[in-house]
Design an enzyme around this catalytic site. Structure first.
Site, PDB file in Angstrom:
ATOM      1  N   ASP A  37      43.266  47.828  29.284  1.00 61.20           N
ATOM      2  CA  ASP A  37      42.895  48.037  27.882  1.00 61.20           C
ATOM      3  C   ASP A  37      42.739  49.573  27.301  1.00 61.20           C
ATOM      4  OD1 ASP A  37      40.564  49.209  28.943  1.00 61.20           O
ATOM      5  OD2 ASP A  37      39.232  47.813  27.955  1.00 61.20           O
ATOM      6  N   THR A  73      34.831  50.693  32.675  1.00 59.81           N
ATOM      7  CA  THR A  73      33.886  50.398  33.684  1.00 59.81           C
ATOM      8  C   THR A  73      34.667  49.342  34.873  1.00 59.81           C
ATOM      9  OG1 THR A  73      32.710  48.582  33.000  1.00 59.81           O
ATOM     10  CG2 THR A  73      31.877  50.515  32.402  1.00 59.81           C
ATOM     11  N   HIS A 121      37.197  35.022  58.518  1.00 66.60           N
ATOM     12  CA  HIS A 121      36.786  35.390  57.169  1.00 66.60           C
ATOM     13  C   HIS A 121      37.902  34.472  56.246  1.00 66.60           C
ATOM     14  CE1 HIS A 121      35.275  39.183  58.149  1.00 66.60           C
ATOM     15  NE2 HIS A 121      36.040  39.509  58.927  1.00 66.60           N
ATOM     16  N   CYS A 163      39.807  48.954  33.361  1.00 64.34           N
ATOM     17  CA  CYS A 163      39.121  49.186  31.903  1.00 64.34           C
ATOM     18  C   CYS A 163      38.272  50.585  31.782  1.00 64.34           C
ATOM     19  CB  CYS A 163      38.463  48.037  31.233  1.00 64.34           C
ATOM     20  SG  CYS A 163      37.225  47.145  32.386  1.00 64.34           S
ATOM     21  N   HIS A 212      38.745  41.396  54.161  1.00 65.79           N
ATOM     22  CA  HIS A 212      37.638  40.347  54.574  1.00 65.79           C
ATOM     23  C   HIS A 212      37.726  39.336  53.496  1.00 65.79           C
ATOM     24  CE1 HIS A 212      34.689  43.007  57.324  1.00 65.79           C
ATOM     25  NE2 HIS A 212      36.113  42.805  57.946  1.00 65.79           N
TER      26      HIS A 212
END
Length: 309
Positions: free
Chosen positions: A174, A233, A299, A231, A264
């Site tokens: 963004d 954060t 996993h 973005c 994992h």
């Protein structure tokens, strides 16, 4: 382009059988079209897989009960683009049987290492990458063999998903991540990755869910191996991307988390925060992520449980 794979061992009841079943399993999960089979150089046609092989596959959700062994023959070998034996002895026998097919024959772990190191997998190496035969041994030995084979098969899946060549990556951001996105794209292009920029194209305000949906949707559809979303954060992008079925988006703020997300969690979308992570560390995170590969084994069972939630 590789469209068919044949695994080879001795009796076709343990190693090659497990490799075949693992590749079928991962190919189905990734919507990958590939013809997969296995055979044994000394197989007794019609034998079932060993009980321990069936049991360890069952532990990771794979039913191989219908398998019947078959013996290697020249006509069979000619049908496959890639022939992957388990040991150097197997490889030598195959090349003796069909010297004209030598360019298709590679040890499974040899091929996997070449892929993981981003070297040309068609170049031979002077090393024995043999996978030991678990036949007649304990269930724990079979589990170890399955994990060893699965790690190599995961690398093969990476190679096949990339079309037998360059990894395709979808990138989007963004307005808060626009400038960083441009730097990430340039960084990855310099390393030879095939990228597509899904926007945004400026610092003008836009809605991150729209970008996340486009990138995540393209990855889920199999058009790209990985996605990268940026973005302010990384939180909004990760929440939005994880709404798309088949996506395992991971917000990573350090290289270790990025490696673990791939190794994992089989993550397929990396989310980054342009306002919380500097460009230098961010590029290190990107490198760790795109160079990683899924470890499989225990996993894989856990990731399968995530997909069923």
């Amino acid at each position: 382009m590789t469209k068919s794979v044949l695994f080879i061992c001795t009796g076709n009841t343990c190693r090659s059988f497990m490799a075949e079943q693992l590749l079928r399993h991962h190919a189905q999960k990734h919507k990958l079209e590939v013809d997969v089979a296995s055979a044994g150089l000394a197989a007794f046609p019609g034998d079932t897989a060993t009980e321990h092989a069936l049991e360890v596959l069952g532990e990771v959700g794979i039913d191989g009960g219908e398998h019947r062994s078959r013996r290697v023959h020249l006509h069979l070998l000619k049908q496959y683009d890639l022939i992957l034996p388990m040991t150097l002895s197997h490889k030598e026998q195959l090349v003796t049987l069909a010297p004209e097919l030598a360019g298709r024959v590679f040890l499974l772990k040899e091929f996997a290492e070449r892929v993981n190191r981003r070297k040309d997998p068609v170049k031979s190496v002077e090393k024995d990458y043999g996978i030991s035969d678990p036949f007649g041994q304990s269930l724990d030995v079979y589990r170890q063999s399955l994990d060893e084979i699965d790690r190599a098969v995961q690398a093969l899946v990476e190679y096949l998903l990339e079309g037998g060549g360059t990894m395709k990556i979808a990138v989007g951001a963004d307005h808060g991540g626009f400038l960083v996105k441009q730097a990430v794209i340039e960084h990855l292009k310099e390393q030879g990755y095939d990228l597509e920029d899904f926007g945004t194209d400026s610092e003008a305000s836009c809605d991150y869910p729209d970008i996340a949906h486009e990138v995540a949707g393209a990855v889920a559809a199999g058009q790209f191996k990985l996605g990268i979303l940026i973005c302010g954060t990384g939180i909004g992008m990760s929440i939005a991307a994880n709404k798309v079925p088949g996506i395992r988006a991971a917000l990573c703020g350090d290289s270790y988390s990025a490696r673990m997300a791939r190794g994992h969690n089989d993550s397929n979308v990396l989310c980054l925060g342009a306002r919380v992570t500097g460009l230098g560390p961010m590029l290190d995170i990107v490198d760790a992520y795109v160079e990683g590969s899924f470890s499989g084994g225990r996993h894989g069972k856990r990731v399968d449980k995530i997909e069923k939630l």
